[in-house]
Design a protein around this motif. Structure first.
Motif, PDB file in Angstrom:
ATOM      1  N   UNK A 108      27.255  22.975  15.021  1.00 42.70           N
ATOM      2  CA  UNK A 108      28.573  21.930  14.875  1.00 42.70           C
ATOM      3  C   UNK A 108      28.309  21.551  13.524  1.00 42.70           C
ATOM      4  N   UNK A 109      29.712  21.556  12.883  1.00 41.44           N
ATOM      5  CA  UNK A 109      29.944  21.238  11.488  1.00 41.44           C
ATOM      6  C   UNK A 109      30.064  19.635  11.361  1.00 41.44           C
ATOM      7  N   UNK A 110      30.276  19.140  10.175  1.00 39.74           N
ATOM      8  CA  UNK A 110      30.296  17.911   9.849  1.00 39.74           C
ATOM      9  C   UNK A 110      31.645  17.600   8.970  1.00 39.74           C
ATOM     10  N   UNK A 111      32.265  16.906   9.334  1.00 38.11           N
ATOM     11  CA  UNK A 111      33.615  16.294   8.925  1.00 38.11           C
ATOM     12  C   UNK A 111      33.531  14.768   8.306  1.00 38.11           C
ATOM     13  N   UNK A 112      33.984  14.469   7.153  1.00 40.32           N
ATOM     14  CA  UNK A 112      33.855  13.140   6.796  1.00 40.32           C
ATOM     15  C   UNK A 112      35.311  12.633   6.906  1.00 40.32           C
ATOM     16  N   UNK A 113      35.608  11.536   7.498  1.00 41.71           N
ATOM     17  CA  UNK A 113      36.774  10.905   7.438  1.00 41.71           C
ATOM     18  C   UNK A 113      36.759   9.646   6.903  1.00 41.71           C
ATOM     19  N   UNK A 114      37.542   8.836   6.337  1.00 39.72           N
ATOM     20  CA  UNK A 114      37.551   7.482   5.799  1.00 39.72           C
ATOM     21  C   UNK A 114      38.479   6.685   6.480  1.00 39.72           C
ATOM     22  N   UNK A 115      37.949   5.607   7.107  1.00 40.57           N
ATOM     23  CA  UNK A 115      38.871   4.792   8.066  1.00 40.57           C
ATOM     24  C   UNK A 115      38.916   3.477   7.373  1.00 40.57           C
ATOM     25  N   UNK A 116      40.031   2.845   7.623  1.00 33.92           N
ATOM     26  CA  UNK A 116      40.286   1.592   7.085  1.00 33.92           C
ATOM     27  C   UNK A 116      39.472   0.522   8.133  1.00 33.92           C
ATOM     28  N   UNK A 117      38.952  -0.371   7.251  1.00 31.20           N
ATOM     29  CA  UNK A 117      37.989  -1.340   8.025  1.00 31.20           C
ATOM     30  C   UNK A 117      38.381  -1.822   9.205  1.00 31.20           C
ATOM     31  N   UNK A 118      39.665  -2.172   9.362  1.00 30.21           N
ATOM     32  CA  UNK A 118      40.214  -2.561  10.610  1.00 30.21           C
ATOM     33  C   UNK A 118      40.315  -1.659  11.787  1.00 30.21           C
ATOM     34  N   UNK A 119      40.677  -0.571  11.344  1.00 35.16           N
ATOM     35  CA  UNK A 119      40.586   0.715  12.430  1.00 35.16           C
ATOM     36  C   UNK A 119      39.268   0.956  12.829  1.00 35.16           C
ATOM     37  N   UNK A 120      38.385   0.924  12.032  1.00 32.70           N
ATOM     38  CA  UNK A 120      37.086   1.008  12.212  1.00 32.70           C
ATOM     39  C   UNK A 120      36.470   0.179  13.294  1.00 32.70           C
ATOM     40  N   UNK A 121      36.996  -1.339  13.029  1.00 35.99           N
ATOM     41  CA  UNK A 121      36.598  -2.320  13.787  1.00 35.99           C
ATOM     42  C   UNK A 121      37.238  -1.968  15.464  1.00 35.99           C
ATOM     43  N   UNK A 122      38.505  -1.728  15.502  1.00 34.54           N
ATOM     44  CA  UNK A 122      39.120  -1.555  16.590  1.00 34.54           C
ATOM     45  C   UNK A 122      38.322  -0.405  17.491  1.00 34.54           C
ATOM     46  N   UNK A 123      37.966   0.579  16.730  1.00 29.61           N
ATOM     47  CA  UNK A 123      37.441   1.790  17.374  1.00 29.61           C
ATOM     48  C   UNK A 123      36.033   1.231  18.027  1.00 29.61           C
ATOM     49  N   UNK A 124      35.212   0.617  17.212  1.00 31.83           N
ATOM     50  CA  UNK A 124      33.995   0.010  17.742  1.00 31.83           C
ATOM     51  C   UNK A 124      34.115  -1.009  18.846  1.00 31.83           C
ATOM     52  N   UNK A 125      35.060  -1.742  18.958  1.00 28.59           N
ATOM     53  CA  UNK A 125      35.449  -2.396  19.881  1.00 28.59           C
ATOM     54  C   UNK A 125      35.849  -1.834  21.304  1.00 28.59           C
ATOM     55  N   UNK A 126      36.833  -0.833  21.141  1.00 24.42           N
ATOM     56  CA  UNK A 126      37.162  -0.091  22.376  1.00 24.42           C
ATOM     57  C   UNK A 126      36.227   0.842  22.888  1.00 24.42           C
ATOM     58  N   UNK A 127      35.441   1.266  21.872  1.00 27.04           N
ATOM     59  CA  UNK A 127      34.499   2.236  22.417  1.00 27.04           C
ATOM     60  C   UNK A 127      33.234   1.515  23.030  1.00 27.04           C
ATOM     61  N   UNK A 128      32.713   0.434  22.596  1.00 25.54           N
ATOM     62  CA  UNK A 128      31.641  -0.321  23.289  1.00 25.54           C
ATOM     63  C   UNK A 128      32.352  -0.976  24.563  1.00 25.54           C
ATOM     64  N   UNK A 129      33.546  -1.312  24.837  1.00 25.90           N
ATOM     65  CA  UNK A 129      34.127  -1.530  26.013  1.00 25.90           C
ATOM     66  C   UNK A 129      34.335  -0.572  27.114  1.00 25.90           C
ATOM     67  N   UNK A 130      34.172   0.755  26.679  1.00 21.83           N
ATOM     68  CA  UNK A 130      34.208   1.820  27.626  1.00 21.83           C
ATOM     69  C   UNK A 130      32.889   2.625  27.531  1.00 21.83           C
ATOM     70  N   UNK A 131      31.848   1.850  27.222  1.00 23.31           N
ATOM     71  CA  UNK A 131      30.676   2.332  27.040  1.00 23.31           C
ATOM     72  C   UNK A 131      30.368   3.966  26.414  1.00 23.31           C
ATOM     73  N   UNK A 132      31.064   3.832  24.940  1.00 20.59           N
ATOM     74  CA  UNK A 132      30.930   5.223  24.322  1.00 20.59           C
ATOM     75  C   UNK A 132      30.456   4.763  22.940  1.00 20.59           C
ATOM     76  N   UNK A 133      29.829   5.669  22.324  1.00 21.95           N
ATOM     77  CA  UNK A 133      29.583   5.410  20.880  1.00 21.95           C
ATOM     78  C   UNK A 133      30.968   5.584  20.074  1.00 21.95           C
ATOM     79  N   UNK A 134      31.209   5.108  19.001  1.00 19.15           N
ATOM     80  CA  UNK A 134      32.111   5.049  18.164  1.00 19.15           C
ATOM     81  C   UNK A 134      32.408   6.620  18.104  1.00 19.15           C
TER      82      UNK A 134
END
Length: 94
Positions: free
Chosen positions: A1-27
């Motif tokens: 599997x290859x690696x790709x780097x993406x830059x996320x705005x802090x607000x989006x990163x926080x949203x992803x972390x919040x909804x991922x945790x809510x659905x029992x997933x990792x970001x």
């Protein structure tokens, strides 16, 4: 599997972390799933547009089509579970 780097705005990163945790997933898994869903949607859209183009080209080439009133009636009957014959395409009077 290859690696790709993406830059996320802090607000989006926080949203992803919040909804991922809510659905029992990792970001990470949430982001992979979101990308896969977006890719599938784009592929389905492309297939739909290609099919629509082919059907339109056939209408232009043959001049045959089915009036909307007939097609709508057919579809409503099918949804209602009624036995119905498929309408046939034909050249329409202008």
């Amino acid at each position: 599997m290859s690696t790709t780097t993406i830059r996320l705005p802090e607000a989006l990163k926080a949203r992803i972390a919040r909804v991922a945790a809510h659905s029992n997933q990792t970001a990470h898994s949430f982001i992979l799933e979101a990308i896969a869903e977006k890719a599938e949607l784009a592929e389905r859209r492309k297939d739909f547009e290609e099919l629509a183009g082919q059907r339109y080209a056939k209408i232009v080439a043959t001049g045959e089509t089915i009036p909307w009133a007939e097609m709508r009636s057919y579809l409503e009957d099918k949804l209602a579970g009624k036995a119905t014959e498929t309408p046939q395409a034909r050249k329409l009077a202008r």
